[in-house]
Design a protein around this motif. Structure first.
Motif, PDB file in Angstrom:
ATOM      1  N   LEU A  67       0.931  -1.220  -0.089  1.00 54.23           N
ATOM      2  CA  LEU A  67      -0.062  -0.127   0.113  1.00 54.23           C
ATOM      3  C   LEU A  67       1.001   1.215  -0.070  1.00 54.23           C
ATOM      4  CD1 LEU A  67      -0.237   1.649   3.065  1.00 54.23           C
ATOM      5  CD2 LEU A  67      -1.151  -0.627   3.576  1.00 54.23           C
ATOM      6  N   SER A  68       0.366   2.483  -0.153  1.00 50.42           N
ATOM      7  CA  SER A  68       1.123   3.411  -0.527  1.00 50.42           C
ATOM      8  C   SER A  68       0.355   4.708   0.273  1.00 50.42           C
ATOM      9  CB  SER A  68       1.074   3.988  -1.810  1.00 50.42           C
ATOM     10  OG  SER A  68       0.009   4.210  -2.352  1.00 50.42           O
ATOM     11  N   ILE A  69       1.170   5.680   0.884  1.00 47.46           N
ATOM     12  CA  ILE A  69       0.343   6.813   1.520  1.00 47.46           C
ATOM     13  C   ILE A  69       0.858   8.136   1.063  1.00 47.46           C
ATOM     14  CG2 ILE A  69       0.034   8.028   3.528  1.00 47.46           C
ATOM     15  CD1 ILE A  69       0.609   5.169   5.133  1.00 47.46           C
ATOM     16  N   ALA A  70       0.115   8.796   0.408  1.00 45.78           N
ATOM     17  CA  ALA A  70       0.518  10.232  -0.127  1.00 45.78           C
ATOM     18  C   ALA A  70       0.086  11.227   0.802  1.00 45.78           C
ATOM     19  CB  ALA A  70      -0.030  10.471  -1.606  1.00 45.78           C
ATOM     20  N   GLY A  71       0.569  12.493   0.597  1.00 48.84           N
ATOM     21  CA  GLY A  71       0.184  13.764   1.403  1.00 48.84           C
ATOM     22  C   GLY A  71       1.360  14.282   2.175  1.00 48.84           C
ATOM     23  N   GLY A  72       1.412  15.399   2.430  1.00 48.13           N
ATOM     24  CA  GLY A  72       2.386  16.048   3.175  1.00 48.13           C
ATOM     25  C   GLY A  72       2.351  15.862   4.624  1.00 48.13           C
ATOM     26  N   GLU A  73       1.517  15.185   5.333  1.00 43.75           N
ATOM     27  CA  GLU A  73       1.630  14.969   6.744  1.00 43.75           C
ATOM     28  C   GLU A  73       1.724  13.227   7.031  1.00 43.75           C
ATOM     29  OE1 GLU A  73      -0.710  18.534   9.077  1.00 43.75           O
ATOM     30  OE2 GLU A  73      -1.848  16.902   7.917  1.00 43.75           O
ATOM     31  N   ARG A  74       2.077  12.480   5.662  1.00 45.95           N
ATOM     32  CA  ARG A  74       2.010  11.268   5.941  1.00 45.95           C
ATOM     33  C   ARG A  74       3.045  10.540   7.161  1.00 45.95           C
ATOM     34  NH1 ARG A  74       5.226  13.088   2.074  1.00 45.95           N
ATOM     35  NH2 ARG A  74       7.429  12.618   1.864  1.00 45.95           N
ATOM     36  N   LEU A  75       4.172  11.328   7.132  1.00 42.89           N
ATOM     37  CA  LEU A  75       4.969  10.593   8.159  1.00 42.89           C
ATOM     38  C   LEU A  75       4.759  11.073   9.510  1.00 42.89           C
ATOM     39  CD1 LEU A  75       8.378  10.909   6.371  1.00 42.89           C
ATOM     40  CD2 LEU A  75       7.528   8.958   6.668  1.00 42.89           C
ATOM     41  N   SER A  76       4.538  12.342   9.848  1.00 43.07           N
ATOM     42  CA  SER A  76       4.027  12.753  10.990  1.00 43.07           C
ATOM     43  C   SER A  76       2.684  12.210  11.608  1.00 43.07           C
ATOM     44  CB  SER A  76       4.012  14.358  10.941  1.00 43.07           C
ATOM     45  OG  SER A  76       3.048  14.882  10.082  1.00 43.07           O
ATOM     46  N   TRP A  77       1.762  11.908  10.489  1.00 42.25           N
ATOM     47  CA  TRP A  77       0.488  11.236  11.089  1.00 42.25           C
ATOM     48  C   TRP A  77       0.936   9.789  11.293  1.00 42.25           C
ATOM     49  CZ3 TRP A  77      -1.431   7.383   7.603  1.00 42.25           C
ATOM     50  CH2 TRP A  77      -2.519   6.864   7.772  1.00 42.25           C
ATOM     51  N   LEU A  78       1.540   8.862  10.587  1.00 38.98           N
ATOM     52  CA  LEU A  78       1.940   7.796  10.868  1.00 38.98           C
ATOM     53  C   LEU A  78       2.871   7.652  11.984  1.00 38.98           C
ATOM     54  CD1 LEU A  78       1.524   4.921   9.795  1.00 38.98           C
ATOM     55  CD2 LEU A  78       3.530   5.136   8.170  1.00 38.98           C
ATOM     56  N   HIS A  79       3.543   8.573  12.094  1.00 44.03           N
ATOM     57  CA  HIS A  79       4.101   8.384  13.566  1.00 44.03           C
ATOM     58  C   HIS A  79       3.576   8.372  14.756  1.00 44.03           C
ATOM     59  CE1 HIS A  79       7.795   9.556  16.138  1.00 44.03           C
ATOM     60  NE2 HIS A  79       6.701  10.548  16.915  1.00 44.03           N
ATOM     61  N   THR A  80       2.367   8.954  14.742  1.00 48.80           N
ATOM     62  CA  THR A  80       1.681   9.264  15.956  1.00 48.80           C
ATOM     63  C   THR A  80       0.762   8.045  16.248  1.00 48.80           C
ATOM     64  OG1 THR A  80      -0.202  10.205  14.816  1.00 48.80           O
ATOM     65  CG2 THR A  80       1.423  11.679  15.477  1.00 48.80           C
ATOM     66  N   ILE A  81       0.581   6.971  15.225  1.00 46.14           N
ATOM     67  CA  ILE A  81      -0.256   5.884  15.352  1.00 46.14           C
ATOM     68  C   ILE A  81       0.489   4.538  15.294  1.00 46.14           C
ATOM     69  CG2 ILE A  81      -2.494   7.041  14.614  1.00 46.14           C
ATOM     70  CD1 ILE A  81      -2.110   5.607  11.753  1.00 46.14           C
ATOM     71  N   SER A  82       1.837   4.548  15.347  1.00 47.84           N
ATOM     72  CA  SER A  82       2.396   3.416  15.132  1.00 47.84           C
ATOM     73  C   SER A  82       3.723   3.575  16.156  1.00 47.84           C
ATOM     74  CB  SER A  82       2.951   3.294  13.780  1.00 47.84           C
ATOM     75  OG  SER A  82       3.823   4.347  13.226  1.00 47.84           O
ATOM     76  N   SER A  83       4.507   2.284  16.082  1.00 44.24           N
ATOM     77  CA  SER A  83       5.416   2.326  17.413  1.00 44.24           C
ATOM     78  C   SER A  83       6.826   2.902  16.952  1.00 44.24           C
ATOM     79  CB  SER A  83       5.582   0.763  17.690  1.00 44.24           C
ATOM     80  OG  SER A  83       5.889   0.175  16.629  1.00 44.24           O
ATOM     81  N   GLN A  84       7.063   2.879  15.837  1.00 46.60           N
ATOM     82  CA  GLN A  84       8.394   3.429  15.278  1.00 46.60           C
ATOM     83  C   GLN A  84       8.456   4.960  15.176  1.00 46.60           C
ATOM     84  OE1 GLN A  84      11.761   3.199  15.651  1.00 46.60           O
ATOM     85  NE2 GLN A  84      11.770   1.180  15.100  1.00 46.60           N
ATOM     86  N   HIS A  85       9.658   5.512  15.614  1.00 43.28           N
ATOM     87  CA  HIS A  85      10.176   7.008  15.233  1.00 43.28           C
ATOM     88  C   HIS A  85      10.276   7.255  13.757  1.00 43.28           C
ATOM     89  CE1 HIS A  85      11.417  10.882  15.931  1.00 43.28           C
ATOM     90  NE2 HIS A  85      11.430  10.832  17.502  1.00 43.28           N
ATOM     91  N   ILE A  86       9.348   7.496  12.987  1.00 47.77           N
ATOM     92  CA  ILE A  86       9.400   7.988  11.817  1.00 47.77           C
ATOM     93  C   ILE A  86       9.164   9.533  11.146  1.00 47.77           C
ATOM     94  CG2 ILE A  86       9.041   5.595  11.185  1.00 47.77           C
ATOM     95  CD1 ILE A  86       6.143   6.216  10.471  1.00 47.77           C
ATOM     96  N   ALA A  87       8.946  10.329  12.386  1.00 45.87           N
ATOM     97  CA  ALA A  87       8.202  11.651  11.633  1.00 45.87           C
ATOM     98  C   ALA A  87       9.350  12.489  10.684  1.00 45.87           C
ATOM     99  CB  ALA A  87       8.241  12.572  13.082  1.00 45.87           C
ATOM    100  N   ASN A  88      10.590  12.264  10.988  1.00 43.56           N
ATOM    101  CA  ASN A  88      11.620  12.767  10.222  1.00 43.56           C
ATOM    102  C   ASN A  88      12.472  11.685   9.536  1.00 43.56           C
ATOM    103  OD1 ASN A  88      11.126  15.390  11.200  1.00 43.56           O
ATOM    104  ND2 ASN A  88      11.809  14.741  13.191  1.00 43.56           N
ATOM    105  N   LEU A  89      11.800  10.676   9.056  1.00 41.31           N
ATOM    106  CA  LEU A  89      12.467   9.776   8.663  1.00 41.31           C
ATOM    107  C   LEU A  89      13.758  10.038   7.508  1.00 41.31           C
ATOM    108  CD1 LEU A  89      12.781   6.567   8.754  1.00 41.31           C
ATOM    109  CD2 LEU A  89      10.974   6.377   7.057  1.00 41.31           C
ATOM    110  N   GLY A  90      13.138  10.978   6.502  1.00 46.54           N
ATOM    111  CA  GLY A  90      13.911  11.292   5.391  1.00 46.54           C
ATOM    112  C   GLY A  90      13.743  10.397   4.192  1.00 46.54           C
ATOM    113  N   ASP A  91      13.839  11.199   3.014  1.00 46.33           N
ATOM    114  CA  ASP A  91      13.810  10.616   1.812  1.00 46.33           C
ATOM    115  C   ASP A  91      14.667   9.678   1.370  1.00 46.33           C
ATOM    116  OD1 ASP A  91      12.107  10.748  -0.916  1.00 46.33           O
ATOM    117  OD2 ASP A  91      14.259  11.068  -1.611  1.00 46.33           O
ATOM    118  N   GLY A  92      14.244   8.307   0.888  1.00 43.30           N
ATOM    119  CA  GLY A  92      14.758   7.273   0.710  1.00 43.30           C
ATOM    120  C   GLY A  92      15.480   6.609   1.930  1.00 43.30           C
ATOM    121  N   ARG A  93      14.613   6.635   3.003  1.00 40.86           N
ATOM    122  CA  ARG A  93      15.054   5.877   4.179  1.00 40.86           C
ATOM    123  C   ARG A  93      13.620   5.032   4.337  1.00 40.86           C
ATOM    124  NH1 ARG A  93      19.591   5.033   5.216  1.00 40.86           N
ATOM    125  NH2 ARG A  93      18.864   4.302   7.404  1.00 40.86           N
ATOM    126  N   SER A  94      13.955   4.082   5.305  1.00 44.63           N
ATOM    127  CA  SER A  94      13.022   2.741   5.426  1.00 44.63           C
ATOM    128  C   SER A  94      12.837   2.309   7.130  1.00 44.63           C
ATOM    129  CB  SER A  94      13.354   1.702   4.813  1.00 44.63           C
ATOM    130  OG  SER A  94      13.397   1.730   3.366  1.00 44.63           O
TER     131      SER A  94
END
Length: 381
Positions: A67-94
């Protein structure tokens, strides 16, 4: 049923057969298994494992849900509802990530990559629809648009000679662990820390599966089935949700604690998310009731135990088997969730087979916990 064919008997998984099952020698996974839609092996399961460890092998994992997630708040939003620290993950990071319930039990494990303003997620075929439904429900007012990406699929390259075939897909330099590089024609190559030290996933347009398979095999990648992938995954002590976990599993039991730099899926220093209370309490004050270990099974038994078989010590049930598989060097092995109180040298049985804990697989958890130390201090101990 082969010892290397995990089943999910309580889940109905309907996935279209992979077009790569037409590759000469491809033997599909057993009907009813979570891997029924892709090749289980190509006629030489142990040789395929050896190729993945010593040379370069390609594995069809196109049954995974993408699945994919588009949108400008995709990372900050996913950060709040999941267990890993991804708010500032960075382009090309996993990163690896978990969705937990209110009691901290694991509902979903997934791998995500942020690339070119889109988060790409892949997860188990039988879990993807549930994960997508949850993410969609949690959007509210955030600028995030999760959707199924059924037009994309996963292949994996394993082995120390992956660089020898990288030119076939236009990659000049291999990325580091949890990093990804885009591919011409769409998709990307991502490096993973498991099941071997040289593991790469290709998330590519499904329409290009056969073309990319042909390019890579012509360049020297050897076809390997899911049997090879699973054997190496089990030996690496990497759990697979639904096979090596149950509906009571918390992250500590399944070795998912840790930041991305620690190859984990649960960051211990981030904001609130569902299930965080359990994670924090166990980390700071308690111990998990079970832990994931590697078992060696008696290969001389007339029958082999299968996924879900109880593990017993002295006639008392102390755990259950997860994935059971034949490894090209270790023989029959399995992952198992066992009670933490079971000593490593305990004589065990799993169905008709004797079993022994690999002592190197037992987690070391004797470090004093910060919360417990603080409580003892307050009590004058």
């Amino acid at each position: 049923m082969s010892v290397g064919t995990p089943r999910v008997d309580d889940v109905s998984v309907v996935v279209a057969p992979s077009p790569l099952l037409s590759v000469p020698g491809a033997v599909p996974g057993a009907p009813g298994s979570v891997d029924a839609a892709v090749a289980w092996h190509y006629g030489d399961p142990f040789g395929e494992q050896k190729a993945a460890v010593e040379r370069v092998a390609i594995v069809d994992r196109s049954h995974r849900f993408v699945l994919s997630i588009a949108g400008g708040e995709r990372l900050s939003w996913l950060h709040t509802i999941s267990s890993q620290h991804i708010a500032n993950l960075g382009d090309g990071r996993s990163a690896e990530n978990l969705d937990l319930d209110l009691n901290g039990r694991v509902l979903h494990h997934f791998v995500l990559t942020d690339l070119d303003a889109t988060v790409w997620i892949d997860t188990e075929p039988d879990r993807g629809a549930g994960l997508l439904a949850y993410l969609t429900k949690m959007v509210f007012w955030a600028d995030a648009q999760p959707r199924e990406a059924a037009d994309h699929a996963v292949l994996s390259l394993l082995g120390p000679r992956v660089a020898d075939v990288a030119d076939a897909i236009g990659v000049a330099e291999l990325p580091g662990v949890y990093a990804a590089v885009p591919l011409a024609g769409g998709g990307f190559l991502r490096r993973m820390p498991w099941p071997t030290a040289d593991s790469f996933d290709l998330i590519v347009p499904r329409a290009r599966l056969s073309e990319l398979w042909a390019r890579l095999t012509e360049a020297g990648a050897e076809p390997a089935g899911m049997w090879a992938f699973e054997a190496l995954r089990v030996a690496a002590l990497r759990p697979r949700i639904g096979l090596d976990t149950d509906d009571r599993t918390i992250p500590h039991e399944a070795r998912w604690i840790g930041a991305t730099t620690e190859f984990g899926a649960v960051h211990l220093d981030k904001g609130c998310y569902r299930g965080q209370e359990t994670v924090a309490r166990v980390h700071n004050l308690g111990k998990p009731p079970r832990h994931l270990v590697l078992l060696h099974l008696d290969g001389s038994a007339d029958e082999r135990p299968t996924h879900g078989t109880d593990v017993a010590a002295g006639g008392r049930t102390v755990g259950r088997l997860g994935t059971v598989v034949d490894h090209y060097e270790l023989g029959p092995i399995a992952l198992a969730l066992l009670k933490r109180s079971v000593p490593a040298d305990t004589a065990l049985t799993a169905g008709p087979s004797a079993a022994a804990i690999d002592p190197d697989s037992v987690p070391v958890d004797d470090t004093p916990q910060a919360g417990r130390v603080a409580v003892d201090r307050l009590r004058g101990r």
